[in-house]
Design a protein around this motif. Structure first.
Motif: not given
Length: 376
Positions: A116-130
Motif C-alpha cells: 500500500d503506497l501510504e504504508f510504503v511512504r511511512k515504512h520504506e523498510e519492513i522491520n521483521i522482528n523474528y
C-alpha cells in the motif's frame, strides 16, 4: 528549454547520483534560469521519490506473491508428496515442515498489504522482528501433529495396499518413560528381523503400547506385514486392532449363523471366508480341517455338513437354542446333557449335533458341533 524538459533533466541527474550543486550547474548549462534551479531540483526529487515508492510497492507485491507460492508449495510437498516418498512416520520431516510453514506464514503476515503506497511512504523498510515468531507456537504445535498424522496415515495406507505377510523374529525392544506435569507417559518399541520374498534380511522397529510390549519376548516369532515398496514400513499382526485394520477381519467369535453360511462355501474359498470372521487359519492335512491356533478352534466342511470345534463346551447348547434350534430329545436340553452329553437340535432343514470333548488340567470341555443340511 521548457520547464517539463528541465524537470526531466533534473530527474536524470538525480538518478545518476550527482550532488545537488552539480545538478544546479548542469541545469544552468541546459538553459535554466538561476532563480528556478532550486524549484526544478525539488520537482525532480519528488518525481524520483514517487518512482521509488512505486518500485518498492511493486517489489513487495512480488515478494508477497513469491512467499505465498512457496507456502502453498511447501504445504503441498509436506502433505501430499513427501509422505508418499518417505512411506514412514517421520519426526524429522514433520518438524522441518512445521518450521518452514510457520516461517513462511509469518513472512506472509509481515508482507501482507505492505505494498500500500501510504504504508510504503511511512515504512520504506519492513522491520521483521523474528522474536514475534513465538506467536506461531500454538498453531505450529497443531500443524506438527497434522503433518505427523499425514505421514503416519499415508504409510499405513500404502502398507495396506502393498502388504506382504511374513514371519519375523523379535530381536530387541525397550520402554521409555516421559515425565510430565500430568503424569508419566510410557513409550515402547520392539525390533524385529525378517526376510523379504526376495531373500533380503530386514531389521525394522515398530512402536507398540506398553500393554502390548509385555506380551513380547526375545526370539519370539510374530506374524507381520511389510510394504513391498519400503520393507521398513511394517505392522505386527498380534492384536485384534491390527488384524481388523490390515486384514479386514472382524475378529469376533464364530456364530452358528456363520456355520450355516459356510456349509455351501467351496473349499478353495473357505479360508478367505473364515479369515473375514477371525484371521489366522491354516489347513491341517492330518485332520483334514482348517485350524486357527491363535483361537484354538477348527472347522471342517464336508458334503452338506460342517464341523466346528471350539472351547465353548459349557455354552454351546445355549448358543444353539439362542439361534432358534430346538432339541430333538427333551433330555438333550437338560443340564447334564448340556455339560457332559451329546445333544441333537433342529432348525428348518438343519440338524445340529453337539458332542463334548474332555480337556486336560481341569479346563472347560471343548464342543464339537456338526451342522448337517437335510435334502428337501
Amino acid at each position: 528549454m521548457k520547464k517539463d524538459t528541465l524537470v526531466l533533466k533534473a530527474v536524470q541527474y538525480i538518478k545518476e547520483d550527482y550532488y545537488d550543486f552539480a545538478i544546479k550547474d548542469l541545469l544552468l548549462e541546459d538553459g535554466a534560469n538561476p532563480d528556478e534551479t532550486d524549484m526544478l531540483l525539488e520537482e525532480g526529487k519528488k518525481i524520483v521519490y514517487q518512482e521509488q515508492i512505486l518500485a518498492i510497492s511493486k517489489k513487495r507485491k512480488i515478494i508477497f506473491g513469491a512467499v505465498v507460492s512457496l507456502l502453498l508449495l511447501t504445504f503441498y510437498y509436506f502433505l501430499f508428496v513427501l509422505p508418499d516418498s518417505v512411506e514412514s512416520p517421520s519426526v524429522t520431516y514433520s518438524l522441518l515442515g512445521t518450521v518452514l510453514i510457520c516461517f513462511l506464514g509469518y513472512l506472509c503476515i509481515a508482507y501482507y498489504k505492505s505494498w500500500d503506497l501510504e504504508f510504503v511512504r511511512k515504512h520504506e523498510e519492513i522491520n521483521i522482528n523474528y522474536s514475534f515468531l513465538v506467536i506461531m507456537l500454538v498453531p505450529g504445535t497443531i500443524l506438527y501433529f497434522i503433518i505427523s498424522a499425514v505421514f503416519e496415515n499415508t504409510a499405513e495406507s500404502i502398507l495396506k495396499k502393498n502388504q506382504i505377510e511374513v514371519v519375523g523374529t523379535v530381536i530387541s525392544g525397550g520402554e521409555n518413560e516421559i515425565h510430565t506435569r500430568r503424569g508419566t507417559i510410557k513409550l515402547a518399541k520392539i525390533v524385529v528381523e525378517f526376510e523379504t520374498r526376495e531373500g533380503e534380511k530386514i531389521i525394522a522397529d515398530k512402536d507398540v503400547s506398553s500393554y502390548e510390549f509385555k506380551n513380547f519376548y526375545y526370539k519370539q516369532e510374530v506374524n507381520l506385514i511389510y510394504s513391498k515398496t519400503n520393507p521398513h514400513n511394517i505392522a505386527i499382526l498380534t492384536t485384534s486392532q491390527a488384524l481388523k485394520e490390515f486384514k479386514n477381519s472382524q475378529e469376533r467369535d464364530i456364530t452358528y449363523h456363520d456355520l450355516e453360511n459356510l456349509i455351501d462355501v467351496k473349499e478353495d474359498k473357505l479360508k478367505a471366508e473364515l479369515d473375514k470372521i477371525v484371521y489366522g487359519w491354516e489347513y491341517e492335512s492330518s485332520v483334514k480341517a482348517w485350524v486357527n491356533n491363535r483361537k484354538n478352534i477348527g472347522v471342517a466342511v464336508h458334503d452338506n455338513s460342517i464341523v466346528y470345534i471350539a472351547p465353548n463346551g459349557t455354552v454351546a447348547h445355549y448358543l444353539l437354542e439362542k439361534e432358534g434350534y430346538v432339541a430333538l430329545n427333551k433330555n438333550d436340553s437338560s443340564f447334564v446333557a448340556k455339560v457332559y452329553g451329546i445333544g441333537q437340535y433342529k432348525k428348518g432343514n438343519l440338524i445340529a449335533t453337539i458332542e463334548m470333548i474332555s480337556t486336560k488340567n481341569g479346563e472347560p470341555p471343548m464342543a464339537m458341533t456338526t451342522l448337517r443340511k437335510l435334502k428337501i
